[in-house]
Design an enzyme around this catalytic site. Structure first.
Site, PDB file in Angstrom:
ATOM      1  N   LYS A  54      55.586  48.242  42.520  1.00 58.99           N
ATOM      2  CA  LYS A  54      55.243  47.224  43.384  1.00 58.99           C
ATOM      3  C   LYS A  54      53.745  46.583  43.061  1.00 58.99           C
ATOM      4  O   LYS A  54      53.632  45.565  43.086  1.00 58.99           O
ATOM      5  CB  LYS A  54      55.242  47.851  44.909  1.00 58.99           C
ATOM      6  N   SER A  60      51.722  34.685  48.208  1.00 61.12           N
ATOM      7  CA  SER A  60      51.500  36.094  48.339  1.00 61.12           C
ATOM      8  C   SER A  60      50.258  36.437  49.403  1.00 61.12           C
ATOM      9  O   SER A  60      50.047  35.297  50.023  1.00 61.12           O
ATOM     10  CB  SER A  60      50.678  36.321  47.019  1.00 61.12           C
TER      11      SER A  60
END
Length: 298
Positions: A178, A247
């Site tokens: 991740k 994001s």
């Protein structure tokens, strides 16, 4: 279960909502505006299926974790130690503490403050706050939970609540995977304020992301972490599965808030320096985001 969510931002509110909807008693610990909204109107989740409501408790105080069987720590990486100090005096002996945070070392840092184990969790969800007490779900929601005595039971509860969860003894590898995703997307999305689907269409973007990923993989391997050989395919797949997502770093910069870039590309730079692995692409992204932060955002 009695559940406390420490750092009730988009991620914390999303999982808190799911658990509350499933019948667990949930207390959110967050900022005053969130607490006021939740106390007035409850917690609202917006999704493609419409808007839903869940009754939860909310407080700004660390004693919100008192009596909790499960504590979800969802604060920004830079706030990890402060969050630990806030809740430490109020934690029950039998509480299980999960770190649902970006970066790879938060569970270790939190455990050092609390003097007890913390379970690392890799979180795969696209969320954003639509306003105080209102969280918007844009995609996914699955979790990889580190192994502990209570992990299987907690994973079953999360899955039943609508958050598919698996338990893995190699959760750290998943967190590195991740981290690599975040290093590839977060800074570029933040600097351009573009969602992932549009971002990857830009000239030179995929090549730049390739450079970032290669550096991250080199650092991970030097640190003894196993990275899937198809990691870049997974990175590119995110531009399709979360095409409309900006994001978390982009959201932070848009609001003029400090981001987690020190714990994303910045972490790779520091770890690479310690291990003798060059990371010029990550260093440049880290530097640019820090410059934007210093001027107060985009």
């Amino acid at each position: 279960m009695n559940v406390a969510v420490v750092g009730a931002g988009a991620v914390g509110c999303y999982y808190g909502f799911l658990l509350a909807r499933a019948g667990h008693a949930v207390t959110l610990i967050g900022r005053p505006a969130l607490v006021a909204a939740v106390r007035s109107d409850g917690l609202v989740l917006e999704s493609a299926a419409g808007a839903g409501f869940a009754p939860v408790q909310a407080t700004t105080d660390g004693n919100g974790v008192a009596g909790a069987d499960l504590v979800l720590v969802c604060v920004k990486s830079g706030d990890t130690e402060a969050a630990g100090a806030l809740i430490a005096p109020h934690l029950g002996r039998s509480a299980t503490i999960l770190s649902l945070q970006n970066g790879v070392d938060n569970a270790e840092r939190l455990a050092a403050v609390l003097g007890r184990p913390v379970v690392p969790v890799a979180v795969y969800v696209a969320t954003a706050m639509a306003g105080p007490g209102r969280v918007r779900h844009n995609g996914r929601g699955d979790l990889i939970l580190g192994a502990s005595e209570t992990s299987e039971r907690i994973a079953a509860a999360l899955t039943a609540a609508g958050a598919p969860t698996t338990v893995s003894a190699r959760a750290l590898d998943a967190l590195w995977g991740k981290l690599i995703m975040n290093c590839a997307y977060n800074a570029l999305s933040a600097l351009t304020q573009l969602p992932y689907g549009r971002l990857v269409q830009g000239e030179g973007v995929v090549d730049s992301m390739t450079d970032v990923v290669r550096e991250c993989v080199a650092v991970a391997e030097a640190a003894g972490v196993s990275v899937p050989p198809d990691i870049f395919d997974s990175v590119m797949a995110l531009s399709r599965t979360m095409a409309d997502q900006r994001s978390s770093t982009a959201q932070d910069l848009a609001r003029g808030r400090p981001s987690e870039i020190d714990h994303l590309n910045g972490y790779v730079v520091r770890k690479g320096a310690a291990l003798g692995v060059p990371t010029p692409a990550n260093r440049m992204l880290h530097t640019l985001v820090k410059l934007v932060e210093q001027r107060g955002g985009v």
